[in-house]
Scaffold this active site. Structure first.
Site, PDB file in Angstrom:
ATOM      1  N   ALA A 249       0.853  -1.182   0.000  1.00 44.78           N
ATOM      2  CA  ALA A 249       0.000   0.000   0.000  1.00 44.78           C
ATOM      3  C   ALA A 249       0.889   1.231   0.000  1.00 44.78           C
ATOM      4  O   ALA A 249       1.952   1.243   0.610  1.00 44.78           O
ATOM      5  CB  ALA A 249      -0.904   0.007   1.220  1.00 44.78           C
ATOM      6  N   LYS A 250       0.432   2.225  -0.714  1.00 38.15           N
ATOM      7  CA  LYS A 250       1.215   3.452  -0.809  1.00 38.15           C
ATOM      8  C   LYS A 250       1.484   4.047   0.569  1.00 38.15           C
ATOM      9  O   LYS A 250       2.562   4.544   0.846  1.00 38.15           O
ATOM     10  CB  LYS A 250       0.445   4.461  -1.673  1.00 38.15           C
TER      11      LYS A 250
END
Ligand code: GLU
Ligand code: ZN
Length: 326
Positions: A249-250
């Site tokens: 996930a960013k």
């Protein structure tokens, strides 16, 4: 009868820059299209205005071009199925909602987020974790009036998904994900509706996406059936996992193109690194897109390879070391 020409799609949401996991899925979509002698359509899924990250729409396209991806239709090059930006296609979604309303596939929902969360987490509830909505308003008589409401699709029943890369599975869309919103209370059309309307309208023949969207795909197939149209074939690709086995996930600092470039990747080396990550290659080499496409295998990607990501993120030398230590 000859098969229709293969048309795949890239459907980025401009909610942030693409990270390594997104790049992996996009690159696999490109390879699949190349292997099938087909092409890609690029469509920007920008309906979620508030979640839009400034500049990310342009940045994603730049990053994908850097990696060597190529599309024959899209916001930057036009084409017969335009516009390719969802916020410019609202009348199509309105027409689909009207059709689904006529056929009785939708119902009004007046629940707040809080009410839904309370029902789903009630101590004596027996709702599966995958369920997003408990169906509270399903049986409610049409309230008429103009109380603000969302529109939900009546999901339910087993949908069998045949997949190019995985054994067929049956998903009960009533439990996973449940009755999805197609139009929000604020009037915005939702992802689950728009993505189906566009994949059908743009003549997409195969949807390549991450495995995390498997149950969404089942729902989409059901929405397409309610609209009276066959759904494309599907190809669900594995998610890239971090060192803890979680999908990237960013917000956890997953790297994107600028960071990967900074640790020493050229596009050709990054393509080679993906080949190792997917288990298509055992050694890090620079690959052109065409070379990479020849390595594609129509079998599930090697799950054990996908956790090479931490080494990959440290740069080509670290990846080489990790590969030689295996
Ligand atoms: N816009 C969606 C995303 O970026 C598309 C996913 C899909 O339908 O394949 O997650
Ligand atoms: Zn409700």
């Amino acid at each position: 009868m000859a098969d229709a020409p293969y048309i795949g799609r890239l459907a980025p949401s401009p909610t942030g820059r693409y990270h390594l996991g997104n790049l992996s899925t996009a690159l696999l979509a490109q390879l699949r299209a190349l292997r099938r002698g087909g092409r890609l359509i690029y469509r920007l899924e920008d309906l979620d205005g508030p979640r839009e990250a400034a500049g990310s729409a342009a940045a994603i396209a730049v990053d994908l071009r850097w990696l060597g991806l190529d599309w024959s239709e899209g916001p930057d090059c036009g084409g017969p199925h335009g516009p390719y930006i969802q916020s410019q296609r609202l009348e199509r979604y309105a027409a689909a909602v009207e059709q689904l309303e006529q056929s009785g596939d939708l119902y009004r929902c007046t629940c707040s987020r809080k009410e839904i969360a309370e029902v789903l987490s009630a101590p004596h509830g027996s709702f599966p974790a995958s369920l997003l909505y408990p169906g509270t308003c399903r049986a409610r008589r049409e309230a008429g009036g103009d109380e603000p409401h969302a529109l939900r699709f009546r999901a339910g029943g087993h949908v069998v998904l045949e997949d190019a890369l995985a054994p067929a599975v049956a998903v009960d869309t009533g439990l996973d994900p449940g009755d999805a919103i197609v139009r929000r209370r604020d009037g915005c059309f939702a992802y689950h509706l728009a993505v189906v309307v566009d994949d059908l309208a743009m003549g997409v023949t195969e949807v390549v996406r991450g495995r995390d969207l498997l149950s969404s795909t089942a729902l989409h197939k059901q929405i397409a059936a309610a609209l009276g149209q066959p759904y494309p074939t599907t190809c669900h690709v594995p998610m890239v996992l971090d060192a803890a086995g979680q999908r990237l996930a960013k917000r956890d600092g997953a790297m994107g193109r600028p960071e990967l470039e900074a640790v020493g990747y050229t596009p050709a080396l990054l393509r080679g690194a993906f080949a190792c990550l997917w288990g298509f290659a055992d050694r890090l080499e620079a690959f052109s897109l065409a070379e990479l496409a020849t390595l594609w295998r129509d079998e599930p990607l090697r799950a054990d390879a996908l956790n090479l990501h931490p080494a990959m993120s440290s740069g080509p030398e670290a990846l080489r070391l990790a590969l030689s230590a295996r």
